[in-house]
Design an enzyme around this catalytic site. Structure first.
Site: not given
Ligand code: THU
Length: 144
Positions: A43, A45, A54, A56, A97
């Site tokens: 991920n 941010e 995300c 994924e 996702c």
């Molecule tokens: N996040 C993902 O990358 N994949 C997931 O399946 C769930 C959440 C990330 C988004 C954000 O950067 C952090 O996790 C908290 O939500």
């Protein structure tokens, strides 16, 4: 399909590259394509929170950018502990996702979920997103 163990290892190791200074919730996703190649990202941010992506979503972009068009297997490793001895809780892909994965995978495509300490759940894309939306005239993954 590349073995789920190898896919899980790829997700666990790419999780270390996550850019998650705001949530401190690091996630790694690894996808196996139709040729057995692995595409893995974490991920990313952003200070403007909703702009973050995300793990994924990044892995799907990498798979598509490589020329592949199908997802044959998924592994997601993520989460955090409240303290150094606390339990790792199961994390599952967010709703958006799940829809992204369903575009390029079938309902029986395996999904392995876990923490850096190991596997917590083996499931499928269809179990995560039953009755997935798809355009009638376009089978999921057939669009180019
Ligand atoms: N996040 C993902 O990358 N994949 C997931 O399946 C769930 C959440 C990330 C988004 C954000 O950067 C952090 O996790 C908290 O939500």
């Amino acid at each position: 399909m590349t073995g789920l163990d190898a896919l899980f290892d790829a997700a666990r190791s790419v999780r270390e590259t996550a850019y998650a200074p705001y949530s401190r919730f690091r996630v790694g996703a690894a996808l196996c394509d139709e040729a057995g190649r692995i595409h893995a990202t974490a991920n990313v941010e952003n200070a403007a929170y909703p702009v973050g992506t995300c793990a994924e979503a990044g892995a799907i972009s990498a798979l598509i950018a490589s020329g592949a068009r199908r997802i044959a297997g998924v592994a997601v490793v993520g989460g955090r502990r409240d303290d150094e001895t606390g339990p790792w809780r199961l994390i599952t892909p967010c709703g958006a996702c799940r829809q992204r994965l369903a575009e390029f995978a079938g309902p029986d495509t395996p999904v392995r979920l876990g923490s850096p300490e190991g596997v917590l759940l083996d499931t499928t894309v269809g179990a995560l997103l039953p009755h997935a939306f798809a355009l009638e005239e376009t089978a999921p993954g057939d669009a180019s």
